[in-house]
Design an enzyme around this catalytic site. Structure first.
Site, PDB file in Angstrom:
ATOM      1  N   LYS A 126     104.355  42.099  33.413  1.00 49.72           N
ATOM      2  CA  LYS A 126     103.115  41.961  34.597  1.00 49.72           C
ATOM      3  C   LYS A 126     102.664  43.325  34.279  1.00 49.72           C
ATOM      4  O   LYS A 126     103.207  44.417  34.849  1.00 49.72           O
ATOM      5  CB  LYS A 126     104.294  41.570  36.055  1.00 49.72           C
ATOM      6  CG  LYS A 126     103.249  41.919  36.975  1.00 49.72           C
ATOM      7  CD  LYS A 126     103.816  41.405  37.888  1.00 49.72           C
ATOM      8  CE  LYS A 126     102.956  42.253  39.208  1.00 49.72           C
ATOM      9  NZ  LYS A 126     102.289  42.965  39.959  1.00 49.72           N
TER      10      LYS A 126
ATOM     11  N   CYS B 296     106.909  88.624  41.149  1.00 50.10           N
ATOM     12  CA  CYS B 296     106.590  89.885  41.463  1.00 50.10           C
ATOM     13  C   CYS B 296     106.084  90.336  43.425  1.00 50.10           C
ATOM     14  O   CYS B 296     105.992  91.679  42.927  1.00 50.10           O
ATOM     15  CB  CYS B 296     104.655  90.103  41.917  1.00 50.10           C
ATOM     16  SG  CYS B 296     103.609  88.874  43.087  1.00 50.10           S
TER      17      CYS B 296
ATOM     18  N   ARG C  85      89.176  41.808  42.361  1.00 51.48           N
ATOM     19  CA  ARG C  85      89.568  40.687  43.607  1.00 51.48           C
ATOM     20  C   ARG C  85      89.179  40.633  45.181  1.00 51.48           C
ATOM     21  O   ARG C  85      88.996  39.909  45.437  1.00 51.48           O
ATOM     22  CB  ARG C  85      91.069  40.715  43.246  1.00 51.48           C
ATOM     23  CG  ARG C  85      91.845  40.011  44.284  1.00 51.48           C
ATOM     24  CD  ARG C  85      93.313  39.421  43.965  1.00 51.48           C
ATOM     25  NE  ARG C  85      94.295  40.235  44.329  1.00 51.48           N
ATOM     26  CZ  ARG C  85      95.224  40.550  43.468  1.00 51.48           C
ATOM     27  NH1 ARG C  85      95.562  39.721  43.219  1.00 51.48           N
ATOM     28  NH2 ARG C  85      95.768  42.123  43.453  1.00 51.48           N
TER      29      ARG C  85
ATOM     30  N   LEU D  25     100.374  36.715  43.556  1.00 53.42           N
ATOM     31  CA  LEU D  25     101.148  36.088  43.028  1.00 53.42           C
ATOM     32  C   LEU D  25     102.410  37.120  44.576  1.00 53.42           C
ATOM     33  O   LEU D  25     102.882  37.708  43.821  1.00 53.42           O
ATOM     34  CB  LEU D  25     102.016  36.411  41.897  1.00 53.42           C
ATOM     35  CG  LEU D  25     100.968  36.294  40.649  1.00 53.42           C
ATOM     36  CD1 LEU D  25     101.982  37.126  39.334  1.00 53.42           C
ATOM     37  CD2 LEU D  25     102.078  34.971  40.453  1.00 53.42           C
TER      38      LEU D  25
ATOM     39  N   ASP E 138     107.551  46.567  48.415  1.00 57.30           N
ATOM     40  CA  ASP E 138     107.835  45.182  48.488  1.00 57.30           C
ATOM     41  C   ASP E 138     108.387  45.073  49.266  1.00 57.30           C
ATOM     42  O   ASP E 138     108.792  44.049  50.151  1.00 57.30           O
ATOM     43  CB  ASP E 138     108.504  44.852  47.717  1.00 57.30           C
ATOM     44  CG  ASP E 138     106.834  44.699  46.335  1.00 57.30           C
ATOM     45  OD1 ASP E 138     105.828  44.600  46.591  1.00 57.30           O
ATOM     46  OD2 ASP E 138     107.229  45.121  44.964  1.00 57.30           O
TER      47      ASP E 138
ATOM     48  N   ASP F  10     100.502  46.207  35.029  1.00 57.16           N
ATOM     49  CA  ASP F  10     100.454  47.223  36.230  1.00 57.16           C
ATOM     50  C   ASP F  10      98.677  48.018  36.595  1.00 57.16           C
ATOM     51  O   ASP F  10      98.619  49.457  36.245  1.00 57.16           O
ATOM     52  CB  ASP F  10     101.669  48.089  36.806  1.00 57.16           C
ATOM     53  CG  ASP F  10     101.442  49.230  37.836  1.00 57.16           C
ATOM     54  OD1 ASP F  10     100.846  48.578  38.781  1.00 57.16           O
ATOM     55  OD2 ASP F  10     102.282  50.323  38.009  1.00 57.16           O
TER      56      ASP F  10
ATOM     57  N   CYS G 207      99.458  89.134  39.395  1.00 56.02           N
ATOM     58  CA  CYS G 207     101.019  89.296  39.276  1.00 56.02           C
ATOM     59  C   CYS G 207     100.805  88.267  38.262  1.00 56.02           C
ATOM     60  O   CYS G 207     100.464  87.777  37.792  1.00 56.02           O
ATOM     61  CB  CYS G 207     100.929  88.045  39.851  1.00 56.02           C
ATOM     62  SG  CYS G 207     102.764  87.208  40.372  1.00 56.02           S
TER      63      CYS G 207
ATOM     64  N   PHE H 293     107.885  49.798  44.912  1.00 60.39           N
ATOM     65  CA  PHE H 293     109.668  48.994  46.004  1.00 60.39           C
ATOM     66  C   PHE H 293     109.184  49.079  46.946  1.00 60.39           C
ATOM     67  O   PHE H 293     110.469  48.415  47.710  1.00 60.39           O
ATOM     68  CB  PHE H 293     110.455  49.553  44.737  1.00 60.39           C
ATOM     69  CG  PHE H 293     111.679  49.550  44.988  1.00 60.39           C
ATOM     70  CD1 PHE H 293     111.551  47.768  44.247  1.00 60.39           C
ATOM     71  CD2 PHE H 293     112.698  50.265  45.606  1.00 60.39           C
ATOM     72  CE1 PHE H 293     112.983  47.488  44.581  1.00 60.39           C
ATOM     73  CE2 PHE H 293     114.057  49.844  44.836  1.00 60.39           C
ATOM     74  CZ  PHE H 293     114.142  48.105  45.175  1.00 60.39           C
TER      75      PHE H 293
HETATM   76  S1  IVH Z   1      98.631  36.347  36.491  1.00 63.05           S
HETATM   77  C1  IVH Z   1      97.190  33.086  40.653  1.00 63.05           C
HETATM   78  N1  IVH Z   1      99.386  37.089  35.130  1.00 63.05           N
HETATM   79  O1  IVH Z   1     100.103  41.273  39.354  1.00 63.05           O
HETATM   80  C2  IVH Z   1      97.512  34.380  39.876  1.00 63.05           C
HETATM   81  N2  IVH Z   1      99.155  38.305  37.086  1.00 63.05           N
HETATM   82  O2  IVH Z   1     101.224  41.459  42.184  1.00 63.05           O
HETATM   83  C3  IVH Z   1      97.574  34.675  39.195  1.00 63.05           C
HETATM   84  N3  IVH Z   1      99.203  40.534  37.400  1.00 63.05           N
HETATM   85  O3  IVH Z   1      97.228  39.418  40.921  1.00 63.05           O
HETATM   86  C4  IVH Z   1      98.267  35.700  38.167  1.00 63.05           C
HETATM   87  N4  IVH Z   1      99.684  40.555  34.873  1.00 63.05           N
HETATM   88  O4  IVH Z   1      96.712  40.987  39.294  1.00 63.05           O
HETATM   89  C5  IVH Z   1      99.188  37.127  36.370  1.00 63.05           C
HETATM   90  N5  IVH Z   1     100.106  38.297  33.545  1.00 63.05           N
HETATM   91  C6  IVH Z   1     100.119  38.273  34.478  1.00 63.05           C
HETATM   92  C7  IVH Z   1      99.511  39.858  35.009  1.00 63.05           C
HETATM   93  C8  IVH Z   1      99.814  39.238  36.713  1.00 63.05           C
HETATM   94  C9  IVH Z   1      99.659  41.643  36.084  1.00 63.05           C
HETATM   95  C10 IVH Z   1      98.745  40.818  38.291  1.00 63.05           C
HETATM   96  C11 IVH Z   1      97.034  40.132  38.482  1.00 63.05           C
HETATM   97  C12 IVH Z   1      98.168  39.702  40.004  1.00 63.05           C
HETATM   98  C13 IVH Z   1      99.013  40.083  40.514  1.00 63.05           C
HETATM   99  C14 IVH Z   1     100.317  40.123  41.498  1.00 63.05           C
END
Ligand code: IVH
Length: 709
Positions: free
Chosen positions: A150, A445, A171, A118, A72, A152, A465, A69
């Site tokens: 999403k 102690c 990546r 993303l 970002d 983690d 202790c 957080f």
């Molecule tokens: S789609 C072109 N779907 O989150 C990129 N990404 O913070 C399309 N991630 O780079 C990615 N869950 O590594 C997609 N359901 C999901 C995801 C996801 C986690 C990751 C991914 C991405 C990163 C961005």
């Protein structure tokens, strides 16, 4: 748009962690008027440098210093300043690049299609803007989207050629990543072969590797027992594990995989995003368990809110929702910016934080004497569980955040798992409040606390202790070490407080009348405990090495050491150089063992253990001549009914065999348990002998078969 049904987060800008002050001091309304161009340019330079530093910690070292957080926040501040001052250029800026996770030691591999990041947002308005932009671009209303969790974890790209898994790559910098194929081959749920309709001849499948909270807890518990530093969160541990150079190390931890996207693909059978998931399922690929296929921004928001209430029940950590345009032809038309697709966005859930009262700060004394401050909180519900305690790490951390008893504090779960005190709500501090003074003596102690140069931790130096002693005995007796039945926390507490056990060797001279004086101890329970203690004399040697509680010596190191040093005396006479010759033993562990064995007190303890009959010997190196596994290559797959993977590997090796990770024509045996997947199919198609656990054990030479250690 419907109202926001996501639980409201109590967030107070003025009490956030220092990094977030960028939001506060420099953001929007305030700074755009106040900063002159030179200051803005300097601010941008500082932000770029800070972000590069945090990228290095997150992507390469897997040890972030700040929350996602907060990170970002830095990125969005930089993007905002850069977009309002395009003259300052963005060529080299982290705002136009994806992070870089490549490490020395791996071969890199170029993605056939770039692997981008993303765009993400914490704001509902920006989601609406995203939909507005796309509607305008296509001149259409009511666009259809997929909303998914999403995950983690660590982003990964898998190449399948004619349905066969051929390569796994991280990546990296988005263009090329590290080839981690050998490590991924240790993952039990990654299919080596796909089955079903429409499998493209060549495709890059995109997804995430992750670790369940249960596995994360298991590893941290083991490390805690061994006196080792615990990991921060499952994401970092996953990244650190997949980036190990030795696949055998990866195989010791259970890493999972989930697949949600596609890179380069020849003849894809799908036209829409939601169909992709259906195909993946059909082909046997693990996919996200929840997805919603919706039309329009309102429905997207409703799905995001629904996901927020569900996501805590998933096996993986989720930090947001990913919204993807459903129609793949429209996705292609929308295209990409330099670092992210225009057809997708991540909505990130702000970490849930709650306010509660910090009633008291207590100090916990660990097995190695570490004095750890603990916040005792008024119990409060947070992200699915009740939180009553949170670690405060060390004295410096308390001073830095100026945390005091009776303060109202903000608590969040670091990495979704471990409760942490984020900051103090200064407005609610009682007038009578005084700064917390970290004790200069051990609260148990009274020994003056010590701190080595450069260390953040204060320690109690007194080996007698009581809590240190209790924890040493608990560790010795624990299931993962000497496995002494009936010697849990409560009974150890009694033995120590009555002065019946001043060290682990004393356990072996306990008598029936002594035990009968303990609370809730009758004849039967006393006899049982004595029997449990007596039985422990015959445990496997590694359990004793582990049970001694030598700092940094975990169960695995103890196993490795016991292969070379066959009894206690040999260990106590080992030199650092000899120890470091053992595969898996590095400088830190070797130095710690030698420090332990040089200590007079420890030498006396070990002599007393030996005199008490606790002196297991490693089995003499077996002659493997009559073993059917001698010189043979064996592959383990699936879950065996009683043996763990480590135990089965050790048996194969003891019987002269080699444990390999993939099945080929050279494989002699496949030992298969429950849910064995493609390795078993492959073994059958190649005609390799397949054994179940019972057949495997039966084939081991007598004397090498497992007994309870
Ligand atoms: S789609 C072109 N779907 O989150 C990129 N990404 O913070 C399309 N991630 O780079 C990615 N869950 O590594 C997609 N359901 C999901 C995801 C996801 C986690 C990751 C991914 C991405 C990163 C961005």
């Amino acid at each position: 748009m419907p109202g926001n049904p996501i639980p409201t987060y109590t967030r107070k800008i003025d009490v956030w962690m220092p990094r977030l002050h960028y939001f506060h001091k420099n953001s929007n309304l305030f700074t755009f008027h106040l900063m002159n161009p030179a200051e803005i340019s300097q601010k941008i330079a500082v932000l770029r440098k800070d972000i590069a530093h945090h990228d290095d910690l997150y992507y390469k070292k897997a040890t972030p210093e700040i929350s996602d957080f907060a990170y970002d926040g830095l990125k969005s501040e930089l993007a905002r300043l850069e977009s309002s001052h395009p003259d300052l250029g963005t060529g080299q800026s982290p705002s136009t690049k994806v992070g870089d996770d490549r490490l020395e030691g791996f071969v890199t591999y170029k993605h056939r299609q770039g692997m981008l990041s993303l765009d993400n947002t914490y704001s509902q308005q920006e989601l609406t803007d995203f939909d507005d932009r796309l509607r305008k671009l296509f001149n259409r209303d009511n666009l259809a989207y997929c909303v998914e969790p999403k995950i983690d974890g660590l982003a990964i790209s898998l190449t399948y050629e004619n349905g066969r898994f051929t390569r796994g790559v991280t990546r990296g910098n988005g263009i090329e990543g590290d080839d981690v194929t050998r490590n991924l081959l240790t993952l039990p749920t990654l299919p080596r072969e796909l089955k079903g309709r429409g499998i493209p001849p060549l495709m890059e499948i995109r997804g995430e590797v992750y670790m369940t909270v249960a596995e994360f807890d298991r590893i941290n518990r083991e490390r805690e027992l061994a006196g080792e530093q615990t990991y921060m969160n499952p994401r970092n541990l996953t990244a650190g594990t997949v980036k190990q150079l030795d696949p055998a190390e990866v195989a010791k931890r259970r890493i999972e995989i989930v697949l949600y996207g596609v890179g380069y693909c020849e003849n894809p059978p799908w036209q829409q995003q939601h169909e992709l998931r259906d195909y993946y399922k059909e082909w046997g690929l693990p996919t996200v368990e929840w997805t919603e296929h919706v039309v329009g921004a309102n429905a997207v928001w409703a799905a995001i809110c629904k996901l927020d209430t569900l996501r805590h029940t998933f096996a993986y950590g989720t930090d947001g929702a990913v919204v993807k345009l459903d129609d793949l032809a429209l996705q292609r038309q929308a295209g990409f910016t330099s670092k992210a697709p225009r057809w997708a966005i991540a909505y990130k859930y702000a970490p849930e934080q709650v306010e509660t009262l910090l009633e008291r700060i207590t100090i916990q004394v660990g097995r190695t004497g570490a004095l750890t401050p603990v916040a005792n909180l008024r119990p409060v519900l947070l992200a699915g569980s009740t939180v009553a305690r949170a670690t405060l790490h060390n004295a410096d951390e308390i001073a830095r955040k100026d945390i005091r008893e009776r303060d109202t504090v903000l608590v969040e779960k670091a990495g979704e798992v471990i409760p942490a005190v984020v900051s103090v709500v200064l407005g609610k501090r009682p007038a009578s409040s005084v700064p917390y003074i970290f004790p200069s003596v051990c609260p148990e102690c009274g020994s003056p606390a010590t701190r080595s140069a450069g260390e953040a931790v204060w320690r109690c130096p007194n080996d007698d202790c009581p809590p240190k002693l209790r924890r040493r005995i608990e560790h010795y007796a624990a299931r993962g070490a000497m496995d002494i039945e009936g010697l849990g926390e409560a009974n150890v507490e009694q033995l120590v407080s009555k002065g019946l056990a001043k060290d682990i060797a004393d356990l072996y001279s306990l008598t029936l009348p002594q035990l009968m004086t303990l609370d809730k101890f009758g004849d039967k329970s006393s006899r049982n405990l004595l029997a449990g203690i007596a039985e422990s004399r015959n445990r496997d040697l590694w359990r004793l090495f582990f049970g001694l509680g030598i700092p940094d010596v975990g169960a695995q190191s103890a196993k490795d050491i016991s292969r070379k040093f066959h009894n206690l005396t040999a260990l106590m006479n080992a030199t650092e150089a000899e120890l470091m010759q053992i595969d898996g033993i590095g400088e830190v562990v070797a130095a710690s063992i030698v420090e332990f064995s040089r200590n007079e007190r420890n030498r006396i303890l070990v002599d007393r253990l030996i005199a008490a009959g606790v002196n297991p010997q490693a089995p003499a190196p077996a002659s493997t001549g009559d073993s059917p596994f001698a010189g043979k290559s064996c592959v383990l797959t699936g879950t065996l009914p009683t043996l763990s993977r480590d135990e089965a590997t050790a048996l194969i090796e003891r019987a002269g065999g080699r444990s390999a990770s993939s099945v080929s024509k050279k494989t002699d045996y496949v030992i298969a348990g429950d849910s064995a997947g493609s390795k078993l199919d492959k073994a059958r198609s190649l005609g390799v002998t397949v054994l179940d656990e019972a057949q495997f054990i039966a084939l081991l030479p007598e004397g090498m078969r497992p007994t309870k250690g």
